[in-house]
Design a protein around this motif. Structure first.
Motif, PDB file in Angstrom:
ATOM      1  N   ALA A   1       0.808  -1.226   0.000  1.00  0.00           N
ATOM      2  CA  ALA A   1       0.000   0.000   0.000  1.00  0.00           C
ATOM      3  C   ALA A   1       0.838   1.272   0.000  1.00  0.00           C
ATOM      4  O   ALA A   1       0.299   2.354  -0.289  1.00  0.00           O
ATOM      5  N   ARG A   2       2.143   1.200   0.281  1.00  0.00           N
ATOM      6  CA  ARG A   2       2.944   2.423   0.386  1.00  0.00           C
ATOM      7  C   ARG A   2       4.223   2.354  -0.451  1.00  0.00           C
ATOM      8  O   ARG A   2       4.465   3.206  -1.317  1.00  0.00           O
ATOM      9  N   TYR A   3       5.051   1.357  -0.197  1.00  0.00           N
ATOM     10  CA  TYR A   3       6.340   1.298  -0.892  1.00  0.00           C
ATOM     11  C   TYR A   3       6.152   1.150  -2.392  1.00  0.00           C
ATOM     12  O   TYR A   3       6.691   1.958  -3.195  1.00  0.00           O
ATOM     13  N   ILE A   4       5.410   0.100  -2.768  1.00  0.00           N
ATOM     14  CA  ILE A   4       5.252  -0.155  -4.202  1.00  0.00           C
ATOM     15  C   ILE A   4       4.460   0.973  -4.877  1.00  0.00           C
ATOM     16  O   ILE A   4       4.863   1.455  -5.963  1.00  0.00           O
ATOM     17  N   PRO A   5       3.330   1.481  -4.278  1.00  0.00           N
ATOM     18  CA  PRO A   5       2.659   2.620  -4.917  1.00  0.00           C
ATOM     19  C   PRO A   5       3.548   3.857  -5.012  1.00  0.00           C
ATOM     20  O   PRO A   5       3.472   4.614  -6.010  1.00  0.00           O
ATOM     21  N   ALA A   6       4.361   4.135  -4.001  1.00  0.00           N
ATOM     22  CA  ALA A   6       5.263   5.301  -4.067  1.00  0.00           C
ATOM     23  C   ALA A   6       6.235   5.157  -5.226  1.00  0.00           C
ATOM     24  O   ALA A   6       6.493   6.132  -5.979  1.00  0.00           O
ATOM     25  N   TYR A   7       6.769   3.966  -5.386  1.00  0.00           N
ATOM     26  CA  TYR A   7       7.663   3.724  -6.524  1.00  0.00           C
ATOM     27  C   TYR A   7       6.897   3.909  -7.834  1.00  0.00           C
ATOM     28  O   TYR A   7       7.411   4.461  -8.811  1.00  0.00           O
ATOM     29  N   GLY A   8       5.631   3.439  -7.829  1.00  0.00           N
ATOM     30  CA  GLY A   8       4.823   3.598  -9.046  1.00  0.00           C
ATOM     31  C   GLY A   8       4.553   5.057  -9.371  1.00  0.00           C
ATOM     32  O   GLY A   8       4.584   5.466 -10.551  1.00  0.00           O
ATOM     33  N   HIS A   9       4.285   5.866  -8.380  1.00  0.00           N
ATOM     34  CA  HIS A   9       4.066   7.299  -8.624  1.00  0.00           C
ATOM     35  C   HIS A   9       5.309   7.944  -9.194  1.00  0.00           C
ATOM     36  O   HIS A   9       5.230   8.821 -10.104  1.00  0.00           O
ATOM     37  N   LEU A  10       6.487   7.590  -8.702  1.00  0.00           N
ATOM     38  CA  LEU A  10       7.737   8.140  -9.248  1.00  0.00           C
ATOM     39  C   LEU A  10       7.913   7.733 -10.702  1.00  0.00           C
ATOM     40  O   LEU A  10       8.338   8.549 -11.551  1.00  0.00           O
ATOM     41  N   ALA A  11       7.600   6.482 -10.978  1.00  0.00           N
ATOM     42  CA  ALA A  11       7.717   6.035 -12.367  1.00  0.00           C
ATOM     43  C   ALA A  11       6.730   6.782 -13.256  1.00  0.00           C
ATOM     44  O   ALA A  11       7.068   7.216 -14.383  1.00  0.00           O
ATOM     45  N   ALA A  31       4.447  13.219  -8.256  1.00  0.00           N
ATOM     46  CA  ALA A  31       5.559  13.409  -7.326  1.00  0.00           C
ATOM     47  C   ALA A  31       5.046  13.670  -5.915  1.00  0.00           C
ATOM     48  O   ALA A  31       5.586  13.158  -4.916  1.00  0.00           O
ATOM     49  N   GLU A  32       3.963  14.503  -5.827  1.00  0.00           N
ATOM     50  CA  GLU A  32       3.394  14.795  -4.516  1.00  0.00           C
ATOM     51  C   GLU A  32       2.786  13.532  -3.884  1.00  0.00           C
ATOM     52  O   GLU A  32       2.910  13.321  -2.675  1.00  0.00           O
ATOM     53  N   ALA A  33       2.151  12.672  -4.671  1.00  0.00           N
ATOM     54  CA  ALA A  33       1.591  11.420  -4.163  1.00  0.00           C
ATOM     55  C   ALA A  33       2.696  10.506  -3.622  1.00  0.00           C
ATOM     56  O   ALA A  33       2.548   9.853  -2.564  1.00  0.00           O
ATOM     57  N   ALA A  34       3.831  10.458  -4.334  1.00  0.00           N
ATOM     58  CA  ALA A  34       4.962   9.652  -3.857  1.00  0.00           C
ATOM     59  C   ALA A  34       5.480  10.174  -2.531  1.00  0.00           C
ATOM     60  O   ALA A  34       5.802   9.420  -1.601  1.00  0.00           O
TER      61      ALA A  34
END
Length: 578
Positions: A46-56, A104-107
């Motif tokens: 819910a956090r690590y993988i989505p944060a990486y996805g937002h950066l991508a 970027a803000e979501a990440a």
């Protein structure tokens, strides 16, 4: 231990409750560790993988923004300019420009949420650096791009396409720089994703290992607890079983240690009390066995109705007396006489008991014994009594040698010998006596006849005389000799009496000759052929000199020669004295 002092029901319930508690503890621990792993997995997904996805996606939106800008420039540089296409591309440009910041803000929000969550392990310093780098990269891009975008739009409106191209090259350089920064940030974020994934896997393995260890420990503890409690239950049971087998074998000296206070402990205490009572009963039985024959004691215990009711049974009775007792006792002290008699009774009682006879009583120097049901089978009494009499007679030579040593003298004042009378017939058996004192004994004509036959031995110079019924029961199992037809005192009808000469097949040739010649003389005697009778009895004396019955019959023939019998004489001899 207190646990062994509980009842069996409480022990079993305690075992079950303990196992249930261990199961619950194991389940709770497994749930807690599984929940921990689930929480870490939730954070990862819910956090690590989505944060990486937002950066991508921020990187992708940056490319889309650059593409929209080029299309916008191309639409403006066409001849004639595509104003409508330019407007559409401008709208897409602005939307993608805003999406870059949104991604970027979501990440950043997800990274800050990870940092703020203290319930999960994380490298907050590294995550803070990533968050700061994202913020810096977006701010720098926004500041420079806003300036370049505004400049680009002015140049496009002024149709200064040469300058526009220069600005576009500079914008591409800024975008490449942003892409490089975002790629570096993504690499760091990916490493944090890997770290979080490794933590999830490590915690999952730890949960599995700990759950396995706790389960094994719970099983071991539960098994040890169950073995300990069950041993506390089964050990006294095995001791009870061993004690029961000892009692069954007639050994009453074994007691059981009472180690618990449950039902089995109470049973063990009751067993010890029972064994103590049996031990006392056995001591009483052994004590009374010295005054009353042990078989009678056991018989009365096993079948008390026999003593109470009384029964008529066919039994074999023996009377044994010591000849020469009066002369022998005259020269002894009371202590010496008691010593001799006790030894005499001990020696003579052995064959009776070894041949399953019942010693009824000692009368002076006499022994009264009997054989018969319910103590032995109905077919055996006569033979066993005869065998006992033979064994008793065999003890006489040794007894004659032992008595002087027993008294500490060189020789006895007179020789001792035995006289045994045995009779078989129906008698009354039961407890005879008064309300104050009773004795289990036998009464009847067979008892009187055995007593008379014992005394008749003096007349014939014999040791063992038996009645007709006894001889019929013995048959050919013993060596018998018919002695006479005799009517003892108290009986009117005469009966044949026999002498027990020895075991069957053990008679010497001399005794066989004696028996043959005596039978010939006895037949001639009863036929009143007294000369032939005398010859037969003399021949018997030649075979065995000193034979008592032969000498007694010769004396009787001499008497008949002087006083012949009546014409109605039946060949029987009548004794007027007991």
């Amino acid at each position: 231990m207190p646990i062994f002092n509980q009842s069996i029901r409480r022990k079993i319930v305690g075992i079950a409750l303990g196992l249930i508690i261990l199961m619950v503890v194991t389940a709770i621990l497994s749930m807690v560790m599984s929940s921990r792993v689930g929480h870490l997995l939730d954070e990862l997904t819910a956090r690590y993988i989505p944060a990486y996805g937002h950066l991508a996606r921020s990187n992708v939106r940056s490319l889309e923004r650059a593409l929209a800008m080029r299309r916008m420039v191309i639409a403006k540089m066409q001849t004639p300019p595509d104003e409508e296409g330019f407007a559409a591309r401008l709208k897409i440009f602005r939307e993608t420009d805003a999406q870059v910041e949104q991604e970027a803000e979501a990440a950043r929000k997800l990274i800050n949420a990870i940092i703020d969550d203290e319930s999960t392990p994380s490298d907050n310093a590294a995550l803070a650096r990533i968050e700061t780098r994202i913020e810096n990269a977006v701010k720098e891009l926004r500041r420079e791009l806003d300036e370049e975008d505004a400049k680009l739009l002015r140049l496009l409106d002024a149709k200064d396409f040469a300058a526009t191209r220069d600005v576009l090259v500079h914008v591409d350089a800024l975008r490449d720089l942003f892409t490089q920064r975002i790629d570096a940030i993504r690499a760091e974020m990916l490493s944090q994703v890997f770290v979080s994934t490794a933590q999830v896997i490590r915690h999952q393995r730890q949960a599995i290992i700990v759950s396995g260890i706790v389960t094994i420990l719970a099983a071991i503890v539960g098994l040890a607890f169950a073995i300990m409690v069950s041993t506390g239950i089964t050990r006294p049971v095995r001791l009870l079983l061993a004690g029961t087998r000892e009692v069954e074998a007639g050994r009453f000296d074994k007691t059981i240690s009472v180690s618990t206070q449950d039902e089995i402990g109470e049973l063990a205490s009751a067993f010890n009390r029972m064994v103590e009572q049996l031990r006392q009963n056995e001591r009483i039985r052994e004590t009374f066995g010295r005054y009353i024959d042990p078989k009678v004691v056991q018989g009365l215990i096993d079948r008390p109705e026999v003593a109470v009711d009384g029964q008529r049974r066919v039994m074999t009775i023996m009377f044994c007396d010591m000849s020469g007792f009066t002369a022998m006792s005259e020269g002894m002290t009371p202590r010496g006489l008691v010593k001799v008699m006790n030894h005499y009774f001990t020696v003579m009682s052995g064959p009776i008991r070894s041949n399953r006879g019942i010693i009824d009583k000692y009368i002076g120097d006499a022994i009264m014994a009997y054989w018969g049901p319910p103590f032995i089978e109905e077919e055996e009494p006569a033979l066993l009594a005869g065998l006992a009499a033979i064994e008793m007679a065999d003890q006489v030579p040794a007894l004659q040698k032992q008595l002087p040593d027993l008294l500490g003298i060189r020789a006895m004042p007179g020789l001792c010998d035995l006289r045994i009378g045995i009779a078989t017939g129906e008698v009354l058996t039961g407890s005879i006596g008064s309300e104050l004192m009773m004795s289990f004994t036998v009464m009847g004509d067979a008892v009187n006849l055995a007593s008379r036959l014992e005394a008749v031995n003096k007349t014939y110079g014999t040791r063992i005389l038996i009645s007709q019924a006894t001889a019929d029961a013995i048959g050919s199992h013993l060596g018998l000799r018919e002695v006479d037809r005799l009517a003892v005192a108290g009986q009117s009808a005469p009966q044949t009496i026999f002498e027990v000469m020895g075991r069957a097949g053990a008679l010497t040739a001399a005794h066989e000759s004696l028996r043959s010649h005596y039978a010939e003389g006895l037949a001639a005697y009863r036929a009143r052929r007294f000369d032939e009778a005398r010859a037969g009895f003399n021949a018997a004396l030649e075979a065995v000199p000193g034979d008592g019955p032969s000498r007694a019959m010769l004396a009787r023939i001499t008497r008949f020669e002087a006083h012949p019998p009546d014409e109605g004489w039946d060949g029987a001899w009548r004794l007027e004295q007991k």
